[in-house]
Design an enzyme around this catalytic site. Structure first.
Site: not given
Length: 227
Positions: A88, A176, A178
């Site tokens: 990001c 994202h 993670e």
């Protein structure tokens, strides 16, 4: 030797990246920049660099001079041939370090939405094993151009560059994967204005069933680049 993680806000930690490092037996050190911890100078002692997300922007260097220090470290790690992963904001910083323009997008992109794997990704070490289309969590307002010489790996309906590779092991992921469910819930509590702007509720951010397995595979493959 450690993998350094640069963390910008408390709620956006390394999540599944940390788990992948632990599975492979790699040591991790987190620089908590939101606590005032400094950005290390130079790649000495590092075997890889991970730069996490955050609500600030690449151009906020006057208020947040550490962003310039992060770009210096990114450049040094790339020059040293170390595996780099930007997520990001981290991907935006990586793109800017490589000379690409970073700017405000047409509107906030937030929520679990499809990402399309692009043709050059077919033989990429990280994303070749992902489905042609897969769900990912989007949470960004800024976008960036593809850096010169980089390989485009993924796009979404709203954003042309969602992932890229520079060199052998420099990766930027705007989306994202993670963030585990508890972390996503914490992000929703921390950034309620983003949810209102995107007309999304916390309940809308429930993780799709297949996301965890896709994420674990992706980050295991990045960790494998560390050697």
């Amino acid at each position: 030797m450690v993998v350094l993680v640069l963390q910008h806000v408390e709620v956006e930690g390394p999540g599944r990246i940390a788990a992948a490092l632990e599975r492979a037996g790699h040591r991790m050190r987190v620089a908590h920049l939101y606590r005032g911890e400094p950005v290390p100078v130079g790649p000495e002692g590092l075997e890889g660099l991970v730069v996490m997300g955050g609500p600030m922007g690449v151009h906020d260097v006057t208020q947040r001079p550490h962003l310039r220090h992060e770009q210096d470290l990114l450049a040094d790690c790339l020059d040293a041939g170390l595996p780099v992963l930007g997520v990001c904001l981290g991907a935006q910083l990586l793109a800017a370090t490589l000379g690409a323009a970073v700017r405000s997008g047409p509107g906030i992109e937030l929520g679990w939405k499809p990402v399309e794997r692009l043709g050059p990704a077919a033989d990429d070490p990280l994303v070749a094993d992902l489905p042609d289309t897969f769900p990912a969590l989007h949470w960004h307002g800024d976008v960036f151009d593809l850096p010169e010489g980089a390989v485009p790996l993924a796009r979404s309906e709203q954003t042309d560059v969602q992932a890229f590779r520079h060199g052998e092991a420099g990766y930027g992921l705007l989306f994202h994967l993670e963030a585990e469910p508890a972390q996503v819930a914490a992000m929703a509590r921390a950034f309620p204005d983003d949810l209102r702007a995107a007309r999304v509720t916390a309940a809308d951010l429930a993780e799709p069933a297949e996301a965890a397995g896709l994420a674990d595979g992706l980050f295991d493959r990045w960790v494998a680049l560390l050697g």
